[in-house]
Write a protein that holds these residues in place. Structure first.
Motif, PDB file in Angstrom:
ATOM      1  N   GLU A   7       0.833  -1.204   0.000  1.00 50.32           N
ATOM      2  CA  GLU A   7       0.000   0.000   0.000  1.00 50.32           C
ATOM      3  C   GLU A   7       0.869   1.257   0.000  1.00 50.32           C
ATOM      4  O   GLU A   7       0.598   2.218  -0.722  1.00 50.32           O
ATOM      5  CB  GLU A   7      -0.916  -0.008   1.221  1.00 50.32           C
ATOM      6  CG  GLU A   7      -1.846   1.189   1.302  1.00 50.32           C
ATOM      7  CD  GLU A   7      -2.731   1.143   2.528  1.00 50.32           C
ATOM      8  OE1 GLU A   7      -3.452   2.133   2.775  1.00 50.32           O
ATOM      9  OE2 GLU A   7      -2.696   0.126   3.252  1.00 50.32           O
ATOM     10  N   LYS A   8       1.925   1.253   0.809  1.00 52.47           N
ATOM     11  CA  LYS A   8       2.838   2.403   0.852  1.00 52.47           C
ATOM     12  C   LYS A   8       3.595   2.533  -0.469  1.00 52.47           C
ATOM     13  O   LYS A   8       3.859   3.648  -0.930  1.00 52.47           O
ATOM     14  CB  LYS A   8       3.820   2.248   2.007  1.00 52.47           C
ATOM     15  CG  LYS A   8       3.183   2.384   3.378  1.00 52.47           C
ATOM     16  CD  LYS A   8       4.220   2.242   4.483  1.00 52.47           C
ATOM     17  CE  LYS A   8       3.585   2.403   5.860  1.00 52.47           C
ATOM     18  NZ  LYS A   8       4.578   2.245   6.948  1.00 52.47           N
ATOM     19  N   LEU A   9       3.945   1.402  -1.082  1.00 54.77           N
ATOM     20  CA  LEU A   9       4.663   1.420  -2.351  1.00 54.77           C
ATOM     21  C   LEU A   9       3.803   2.015  -3.460  1.00 54.77           C
ATOM     22  O   LEU A   9       4.293   2.751  -4.327  1.00 54.77           O
ATOM     23  CB  LEU A   9       5.076  -0.011  -2.724  1.00 54.77           C
ATOM     24  CG  LEU A   9       5.917  -0.206  -3.988  1.00 54.77           C
ATOM     25  CD1 LEU A   9       7.278   0.448  -3.828  1.00 54.77           C
ATOM     26  CD2 LEU A   9       6.069  -1.688  -4.300  1.00 54.77           C
ATOM     27  N   VAL A  10       2.514   1.731  -3.425  1.00 49.71           N
ATOM     28  CA  VAL A  10       1.588   2.202  -4.452  1.00 49.71           C
ATOM     29  C   VAL A  10       1.208   3.669  -4.254  1.00 49.71           C
ATOM     30  O   VAL A  10       0.984   4.406  -5.219  1.00 49.71           O
ATOM     31  CB  VAL A  10       0.320   1.311  -4.444  1.00 49.71           C
ATOM     32  CG1 VAL A  10      -0.797   1.936  -5.243  1.00 49.71           C
ATOM     33  CG2 VAL A  10       0.654  -0.077  -4.981  1.00 49.71           C
ATOM     34  N   SER A  11       1.157   4.104  -3.005  1.00 46.55           N
ATOM     35  CA  SER A  11       0.663   5.448  -2.679  1.00 46.55           C
ATOM     36  C   SER A  11       1.437   6.529  -3.423  1.00 46.55           C
ATOM     37  O   SER A  11       2.670   6.522  -3.462  1.00 46.55           O
ATOM     38  CB  SER A  11       0.769   5.693  -1.177  1.00 46.55           C
ATOM     39  OG  SER A  11       0.312   6.983  -0.844  1.00 46.55           O
ATOM     40  N   GLY A  12       0.695   7.453  -4.029  1.00 48.17           N
ATOM     41  CA  GLY A  12       1.316   8.574  -4.715  1.00 48.17           C
ATOM     42  C   GLY A  12       1.706   8.300  -6.155  1.00 48.17           C
ATOM     43  O   GLY A  12       2.331   9.153  -6.793  1.00 48.17           O
ATOM     44  N   ARG A  13       1.339   7.128  -6.686  1.00 49.00           N
ATOM     45  CA  ARG A  13       1.691   6.801  -8.068  1.00 49.00           C
ATOM     46  C   ARG A  13       0.434   6.603  -8.911  1.00 49.00           C
ATOM     47  O   ARG A  13      -0.576   6.112  -8.428  1.00 49.00           O
ATOM     48  CB  ARG A  13       2.566   5.550  -8.116  1.00 49.00           C
ATOM     49  CG  ARG A  13       3.955   5.774  -7.520  1.00 49.00           C
ATOM     50  CD  ARG A  13       4.864   4.576  -7.697  1.00 49.00           C
ATOM     51  NE  ARG A  13       6.241   4.921  -7.410  1.00 49.00           N
ATOM     52  CZ  ARG A  13       6.793   4.848  -6.197  1.00 49.00           C
ATOM     53  NH1 ARG A  13       6.066   4.454  -5.180  1.00 49.00           N
ATOM     54  NH2 ARG A  13       8.062   5.184  -6.016  1.00 49.00           N
ATOM     55  N   LEU A  14       0.530   6.977 -10.166  1.00 54.23           N
ATOM     56  CA  LEU A  14      -0.589   6.909 -11.096  1.00 54.23           C
ATOM     57  C   LEU A  14      -0.539   5.608 -11.895  1.00 54.23           C
ATOM     58  O   LEU A  14       0.527   4.976 -11.997  1.00 54.23           O
ATOM     59  CB  LEU A  14      -0.547   8.103 -12.052  1.00 54.23           C
ATOM     60  CG  LEU A  14      -0.760   9.476 -11.421  1.00 54.23           C
ATOM     61  CD1 LEU A  14      -0.457  10.574 -12.435  1.00 54.23           C
ATOM     62  CD2 LEU A  14      -2.178   9.612 -10.901  1.00 54.23           C
TER      63      LEU A  14
END
Length: 414
Positions: free
Chosen positions: A130-137
């Protein structure tokens, strides 16, 4: 000694059996989650709830399976995304990826990037993914740059039963007033606006903004309770429609503060006239929100739209944001009747084609993030709905739109 050793071996065998049973259960649960998501998606597309007299699909699912609306929407979203992600779907079925990890990966992975995302997700917990995905499109890579304005924030509250009941009643009223499902983000935004109230003078904008804008990257940050928080391009676009604006301080420049007064973009007399015409209500069909509403430019200011009454409408915060995010559109040339459509072109209120609606909304956000104007992006997406099949993968749709936008830009340059 032999007797003790035998007991030890038996105890070891017991825990091994228990562990193996849990492993088998975990794999079975993943398969059931995937199967359930597919069934929910099929039921939504077939409008099953209408045959039983339910007012909405989420109400039908809540009665049948006990899921809250947010859970239902998330399961359907994941099922839609998995249809375009064969490798992730295969690893889910094989049990090498659990459902919680897949739920987060479907937010960003495309057929071209899913292999890279799966590689980076291995060995990580669902929270770490979840943290890895956060902020990416969608379409971005795990080692690519993070867009701060796209990162999500979590609010948690420990409340009494009385507070919980009051909150649920308030949330139900907001949902009913909106006439549709509201996300947690939309719900809390509207709740906050209800508490903050609006200006006593209808001619004044609902709020003031103080933005720091980087001259190089144009990143915008808003001051909130002593802390500067990154805001999305959507929030900045909403504010530019209807706000009393303070002079912008440019990060890195000598002018960090100003004593100049705030200015009102929309003339007060015009704002009052628009609110009177719209009866202080959000103009989206079925929405009854009438407090702390915004003024929105049908043709955006960046695309040459003016502050005339005919170019302005009243919107609540949730629908204002939806339009700037591209999940809702206002059809060109039909402003008097306010022809509102979902991202896939279906009339507002009709069940959208959920897969294509999700894809068009994501492509709209990605193209706006690349710097293309709202009007040009909307025009391109209208063309795409005519020329591109509804089941086209997200990355192919994005590539088509980029080619059209680039070709038009080259024509203008020549």
């Amino acid at each position: 000694m032999m007797h003790a050793s035998g007991q030890h071996e038996k105890a070891k065998a017991d825990w091994q059996v228990t562990h193996a049973a849990l492993e088998a259960h975990a794999k079975k649960r993943v398969r059931l989650d995937v199967e359930e998501g597919g069934l929910l998606l099929a039921a939504r597309r077939a409008h099953v709830h209408q045959h039983f007299g339910y007012g909405s699909f989420v109400q039908y699912v809540e009665r049948l399976l006990g899921y809250a609306p947010r859970v239902t929407h998330d399961k359907v979203r994941v099922a839609e995304a998995l249809q375009a992600l064969p490798q992730l779907s295969r690893e889910l079925q094989e049990g090498t990826v659990n459902y919680s990890q897949a739920r987060e990966l479907t937010r960003v992975a495309t057929p071209q990037t899913e292999k890279s995302w799966l590689k980076h997700a291995r060995g990580r917990t669902a929270r770490e993914v979840e943290k890895l995905v956060s902020g990416r499109l969608p379409g971005s890579l795990p080692d690519g740059p993070v867009e701060p304005a796209q990162q999500r924030h979590v609010l948690r509250f420990d409340v009494s039963g009385e507070t919980l009941a009051s909150f649920r009643e308030a949330a139900t009223k907001l949902q009913r007033d909106a006439g549709e499902h509201l996300t947690d983000d939309d719900l809390l935004l509207l709740l906050a606006r209800q508490v903050l109230g609006g200006p006593a003078d209808d001619g004044r904008a609902s709020y003031q903004i103080a933005l720091d804008v980087c001259e190089q990257c144009q990143r915008a940050r808003q001051l909130a309770d002593g802390e500067r928080i990154d805001v999305s391009p959507t929030a900045a676009a909403m504010a530019s429609c209807d706000a009393q604006q303070l002079p912008r301080a440019h990060v890195g420049s000598a002018q960090q503060a100003s004593t100049e007064r705030a200015t009102q973009a929309v003339p007060p007399a015009v704002r009052r006239a628009v609110l009177r015409r719209d009866r202080h209500r959000c103009r989206v069909p079925g929405c009854t929100h009438a407090r702390f509403v915004d003024i929105h430019h049908v043709h955006t200011r960046a695309d040459g739209g003016d502050h005339s009454i005919d170019n302005l409408i009243t919107l609540c915060g949730a629908h204002h944001r939806a339009i700037h995010e591209g999940t809702l559109t206002l059809k060109e040339g039909q402003r008097s009747g306010l022809d509102v459509q979902h991202a896939d072109g279906t009339p507002y209120g009709d069940p959208p084609s959920s897969r294509s609606s999700w894809a068009y909304g994501r492509v709209f956000g990605a193209l706006r993030h690349l710097g293309f104007g709202e009007r040009e992006v909307r025009r391109t997406l209208v063309e795409a709905r005519r020329e591109v099949p509804a089941d086209t993968p997200l990355d192919h749709l994005l590539r088509y739109c980029l080619e059209q936008l680039t070709a038009r830009a080259c024509q203008r340059a020549s």
